[in-house]
Design an enzyme around this catalytic site. Structure first.
Site, mmCIF file in Angstrom:
data_model
loop_
_atom_site.group_PDB
_atom_site.id
_atom_site.type_symbol
_atom_site.label_atom_id
_atom_site.label_comp_id
_atom_site.label_asym_id
_atom_site.label_seq_id
_atom_site.Cartn_x
_atom_site.Cartn_y
_atom_site.Cartn_z
ATOM 1 N N GLY A 103 0.776 -1.224 0.000
ATOM 2 C CA GLY A 103 0.000 0.000 0.000
ATOM 3 C C GLY A 103 0.806 1.272 0.000
ATOM 4 N N GLY A 104 0.098 2.369 0.223
ATOM 5 C CA GLY A 104 0.694 3.694 0.188
ATOM 6 C C GLY A 104 0.272 4.503 -1.018
ATOM 7 N N GLU A 105 -0.401 3.884 -1.985
ATOM 8 C CA GLU A 105 -0.778 4.628 -3.191
ATOM 9 C C GLU A 105 -1.789 5.734 -2.908
ATOM 10 O OE1 GLU A 105 -0.045 0.376 -4.891
ATOM 11 O OE2 GLU A 105 -0.699 1.263 -3.005
ATOM 12 N N TYR A 134 9.007 -3.274 -6.733
ATOM 13 C CA TYR A 134 8.519 -2.784 -8.027
ATOM 14 C C TYR A 134 9.639 -2.103 -8.815
ATOM 15 C CZ TYR A 134 3.336 -2.997 -7.615
ATOM 16 O OH TYR A 134 2.022 -3.383 -7.551
ATOM 17 N N HIS A 181 5.552 -8.367 -11.696
ATOM 18 C CA HIS A 181 4.216 -7.785 -11.564
ATOM 19 C C HIS A 181 3.792 -7.279 -12.937
ATOM 20 C CE1 HIS A 181 1.189 -4.813 -9.944
ATOM 21 N NE2 HIS A 181 1.556 -4.192 -11.047
ATOM 22 N N HIS A 207 -0.395 -11.787 -11.829
ATOM 23 C CA HIS A 207 -1.567 -10.963 -12.167
ATOM 24 C C HIS A 207 -1.911 -11.101 -13.657
ATOM 25 C CE1 HIS A 207 -0.407 -9.426 -8.320
ATOM 26 N NE2 HIS A 207 0.354 -8.442 -8.739
ATOM 27 N N ARG A 228 -5.259 -9.961 -15.581
ATOM 28 C CA ARG A 228 -5.654 -8.557 -15.417
ATOM 29 C C ARG A 228 -6.457 -8.056 -16.611
ATOM 30 N NH1 ARG A 228 -3.597 -4.737 -12.068
ATOM 31 N NH2 ARG A 228 -1.743 -5.963 -11.591
ATOM 32 N N ASP A 288 -1.653 -12.420 -3.239
ATOM 33 C CA ASP A 288 -1.331 -10.993 -3.083
ATOM 34 C C ASP A 288 -1.751 -10.528 -1.696
ATOM 35 O OD1 ASP A 288 -0.219 -8.616 -3.857
ATOM 36 O OD2 ASP A 288 -1.786 -8.070 -5.284
ATOM 37 N N SER A 348 -1.905 -3.997 -1.106
ATOM 38 C CA SER A 348 -2.943 -3.017 -1.413
ATOM 39 C C SER A 348 -3.661 -3.411 -2.697
ATOM 40 C CB SER A 348 -2.325 -1.632 -1.574
ATOM 41 O OG SER A 348 -1.384 -1.621 -2.638
#
Length: 387
Positions: free
Chosen positions: A68-70, A130, A195, A224, A227, A282, A286
């Site tokens: 998270g943090g976005e 990332y 990712h 992912h 997606r 996951d 987030s």
């Protein structure tokens, strides 16, 4: 301490029928149709008639230090507690970082891995995040892989995503080369865990890496992959070439266009065996929501429990065979991180990582390395801060 499970239907992960299972010294000591308690020894007997026993889940993608943090500092997800993993049936976890690699970093992931091990479960990690260049513990990917036992790869390194560092093909090739050599020196799997965002480039760089370098296709694990429609078609092509793919089983995830039942059906129609497939949660990461202009509009949190929740739905409601899907949660991920010599299946001599379900696929008990962690669906072991 000996633990004897009596009369469970055993999926090891393939169907063995009704068996008894004896655990001793953190290992599977015997699996037979009938096992009598060893005489003169202390044996805890678990009556399991009408119940189902399987290997513990191996989750290759959990944000154990929080994702998270976005959405700003208030949206940082806290560290996960061991009981949130074991109650979800996870007996082996691989920790990853996400977009935030400065307030959390590989050092903090390593400390969390060591803490989970101290509390009684098996834990590993990916170095990096990332971003590019990947953040490391020792100063290089090669050294992290070669020298640090818990490190099994790099990732999740983001590509085709507006949150990635936009690495070039040459950047990715250098990462893969460093990981390859470090893995050889450390006798590791050396996964390059990617990712996959929803960008137009999709897996283009990944196909270039396979065509233009000598690094085996099996070194890569894109995640992912459901997606978008376009991305999943590329994933099917990648799998048909001998590559591995990973599907995120977060049922409520807002950004997955292809549901897992459809994905499995399409793989079968293309004669792609599920040996190449792993399921991950996951968990504790987030689940940000963005509008059509990539503006942040909301946040959710992934849960490790999504794995067995989706598995149960596929088996009970979707008509899929448990023995076909269980390897994607157990033996296949064990092979991906090169621990299948001791994990991923119920066999004599392997680690006693085991789940006992009721007849409706609800978790009753979980053992990690022979230690009883969950009983009656409730945790027997909690982390320091959750006590």
């Amino acid at each position: 301490m000996f633990t004897l499970i009596k009369g469970a239907k055993v999926f090891a992960p393939h169907d063995l029928g009704v068996q008894d299972i004896l655990m001793a010294g953190g290992k599977i000591a015997a699996i037979q149709e009938k096992i009598d308690p060893p005489k003169g020894l202390s044996v805890k007997e678990v009556k399991a008639e009408g119940m189902i026993a399987t290997p513990g889940v191996i989750d290759l993608h959990v944000h154990i230090t929080g994702g998270g943090g976005e959405g700003g500092p208030a949206t940082r997800v806290p560290e996960i507690d061991i009981s949130h993993l074991t109650q979800a049936g996870v007996t082996t976890v691989v920790g990853v970082l996400g977009v935030d690699d400065f307030s959390r970093n590989p050092d903090t992931v390593m400390i969390k891995v060591l803490g989970l091990r101290q509390e009684g479960m098996s834990a590993y990690m990916m170095t990096g995040s990332y971003g590019f260049p990947p953040s490391t513990i020792t100063g290089s990917l090669r050294r992290d892989l070669a020298l640090l036992p818990p490190v099994v790869g790099v990732g999740e390194l983001a590509i085709s995503d507006h949150r990635s560092s936009q690495p070039t093909f040459e950047d990715l090739a250098k990462v893969a080369a460093e990981v390859r050599v470090g893995a050889l020196l450390g006798n590791k799997a050396g996964l390059v865990h990617l990712h996959m965002g929803g960008g137009q480039a999709g897996m283009d760089y990944l196909f270039q890496l396979v065509r233009k370098t000598e690094i085996p296709i099996t070194q890569y694990l894109p995640t992912h992959v459901t997606r978008t429609e376009e991305l999943f078609e590329q994933a099917l092509t990648f799998a048909s070439m001998g590559g591995f793919i990973d599907i995120t089983l977060t049922g409520e995830r807002p950004t997955q266009e292809i549901n897992v039942a459809e994905a499995l059906t399409r793989m079968k129609n293309k004669n792609i065996k599920t040996d190449c497939l792993t399921f991950t949660s996951d968990g504790n990461g987030s689940l940000p929501k963005f509008d059509e202009n990539e503006n942040y509009i909301g946040m959710g949190i992934g849960s490790p429990s999504s794995l067995l929740r989706e598995f149960k739905r596929l088996v009970v409601q979707g008509g899929f065979e448990a023995s076909d899907l269980l390897p994607c949660l157990t033996l296949n991920p064990a092979r991906r991180i090169k621990v299948d010599g001791k994990k991923g299946s119920l066999e004599v001599g392997k680690d006693a990582d085991l789940i006992l379900f009721d007849g409706d696929w609800n978790i009753d008990s979980v053992w990690c390395l022979g230690k009883h962690m969950v009983k009656g669906g409730e945790p027997l072991v909690k982390g320091f801060c959750a006590r």
